[in-house]
Design a protein around this motif. Structure first.
Motif, PDB file in Angstrom:
ATOM      1  N   TYR A   1     -15.358  -6.487 -12.157  1.00 56.41           N
ATOM      2  CA  TYR A   1     -15.779  -6.711 -13.543  1.00 56.41           C
ATOM      3  C   TYR A   1     -17.223  -7.167 -13.591  1.00 56.41           C
ATOM      4  O   TYR A   1     -17.728  -7.798 -12.655  1.00 56.41           O
ATOM      5  N   GLY A   2     -17.880  -6.825 -14.692  1.00 52.68           N
ATOM      6  CA  GLY A   2     -19.288  -7.173 -14.863  1.00 52.68           C
ATOM      7  C   GLY A   2     -19.946  -6.120 -15.740  1.00 52.68           C
ATOM      8  O   GLY A   2     -19.361  -5.073 -15.996  1.00 52.68           O
TER       9      GLY A   2
ATOM     10  N   THR B   1     -13.293 -10.917 -23.995  1.00 47.44           N
ATOM     11  CA  THR B   1     -12.820 -10.999 -22.613  1.00 47.44           C
ATOM     12  C   THR B   1     -11.928  -9.793 -22.318  1.00 47.44           C
ATOM     13  O   THR B   1     -11.445  -9.113 -23.219  1.00 47.44           O
TER      14      THR B   1
ATOM     15  N   PHE C   1     -15.689  -9.323 -19.099  1.00 53.81           N
ATOM     16  CA  PHE C   1     -15.590 -10.486 -18.231  1.00 53.81           C
ATOM     17  C   PHE C   1     -14.240 -11.174 -18.410  1.00 53.81           C
ATOM     18  O   PHE C   1     -13.498 -10.892 -19.334  1.00 53.81           O
TER      19      PHE C   1
ATOM     20  N   ARG D   1     -18.186 -14.800 -23.210  1.00 54.92           N
ATOM     21  CA  ARG D   1     -19.605 -15.022 -22.969  1.00 54.92           C
ATOM     22  C   ARG D   1     -20.365 -14.668 -24.247  1.00 54.92           C
ATOM     23  O   ARG D   1     -19.859 -13.964 -25.114  1.00 54.92           O
TER      24      ARG D   1
ATOM     25  N   ASP E   1     -21.812  -7.965 -11.080  1.00 52.18           N
ATOM     26  CA  ASP E   1     -22.687  -7.921 -12.251  1.00 52.18           C
ATOM     27  C   ASP E   1     -24.105  -7.668 -11.759  1.00 52.18           C
ATOM     28  O   ASP E   1     -24.493  -8.164 -10.707  1.00 52.18           O
TER      29      ASP E   1
ATOM     30  N   LYS F   1     -16.095 -10.177  -9.152  1.00 50.24           N
ATOM     31  CA  LYS F   1     -17.213  -9.995 -10.085  1.00 50.24           C
ATOM     32  C   LYS F   1     -18.303  -9.143  -9.440  1.00 50.24           C
ATOM     33  O   LYS F   1     -18.690  -9.369  -8.301  1.00 50.24           O
TER      34      LYS F   1
END
Ligand SMILES: [Zn+2]
Ligand SMILES: [Zn+2]
Length: 293
Positions: free
Chosen positions: A122-123, A251, A222, A226, A274, A272
């Motif tokens: 994820y990212g 999310t 994410f 955020r 990103d 993660k």
């Protein structure tokens, strides 16, 4: 199948296969020209080996090469990342190193006869999540002879919908994906999130989970909420920019629903990946660094 006599081949580096990028088509591999006349079997596909005082015919390892090339060609890797491999993945941050390690570990440890936990990357876009999915499937097919498929979840949904026009049930589209040893689902959460879309995803991943099959995922969402990111120049289709920004700040659990999210937790290790900063800004030189988070 690397052959000791061909390790110096400039085209394939000794692997025996070459992956080609043809725009408009999914990635295709072919036998390298250095392998056209197999030095072991002369192209017959068999070698003679001594056994109990006589010679018996044995399938030459070059046969595996053709089988594995066939498996690779069924994966459905998009042309844009046709040549994605672990060797070609640039690890320029801790995220990248960790994600590559997770993907490589999965590929190396994978066994067809034992359930293997998948991974979910994820990212934000631009970090190479799709590259790692493709590299994993490539490694499994070409190095281990394991069959896999790559799908973008939105495109899969539209394939299911077009099947309805031809009076096909959703199962006709899903069935091949329910039994393939490794399935990679890209762009998870990009769909609208309707009940019907969620039920398709739930059916696909729950059946695979219950069968002990490994599924890999990549998502731009994410795990924690955020703040919306400023991304000037971002192409937005079908939705207003404001709606898009709000959606991007959601999310993964909000995008796919709690039920599917907890299923993902059972099936996968979350990793993660990103970019750390906005790659597209860097590439187009339009922005001031844009470090974020
Ligand atoms: Zn070669
Ligand atoms: Zn051979």
């Amino acid at each position: 199948m690397p052959d000791p006599g061909t390790t110096s081949c400039a085209d394939c580096g000794g692997s025996g296969y070459v992956v080609e990028q043809v725009l408009g088509h999914t990635a295709r591999a072919r036998r390298c020209t250095c392998q056209s006349a197999c030095p072991r079997c002369g192209g017959s596909g068999y070698t003679l080996v001594p056994s109990a005082g006589s010679m018996v015919a044995q399938v030459c390892s070059c046969r595996h090469l053709d089988e594995r090339i066939g498996l690779f060609n069924q994966i459905g890797i998009p042309a844009a990342i046709a040549k994605a491999s672990f060797d070609g993945f640039k690890s320029w941050s801790q995220d990248h190193q960790r994600a590559k390690t997770a993907a490589e570990d999965f590929a190396r440890k994978f066994r067809k006869d034992a359930p293997t936990k998948g991974y979910l990357l994820y990212g934000r876009p631009g970090a190479g999540k799709t590259h790692l999915l493709a590299a994993t499937l490539r490694y499994l097919a070409l190095e281990k002879g394991v069959s896999g498929r790559y799908v973008e979840f939105m495109l899969l949904l539209s394939d299911i919908r077009s099947g309805f026009d031809a009076k096909h049930s959703h199962m006709e589209t899903l069935r091949p994906l329910l039994s393939v040893p490794v399935l990679a689902i890209d762009e998870l959460g990009k769909e609208r999130g309707t009940e019907w879309e969620r039920s398709m995803l739930d059916e696909l991943i729950s059946r695979r989970f219950n069968s002990g099959l490994a599924t890999l995922f990549a998502t731009n969402y994410f795990l924690e909420a955020r703040a919306p990111a400023e991304e000037p120049g971002r192409v937005v289709r079908t939705r207003s920019p404001d709606f898009q920004r709000e959606a991007e700040a959601m999310t993964l659990a909000q995008r796919v629903g709690d039920r599917i999210y907890s299923r993902l937790n059972e099936m996968c290790s979350f990793v993660k990946l990103d970019p750390g900063h906005d790659l597209r800004k860097d590439r187009h030189g339009s922005g001031s660094g844009g470090f974020w988070g």
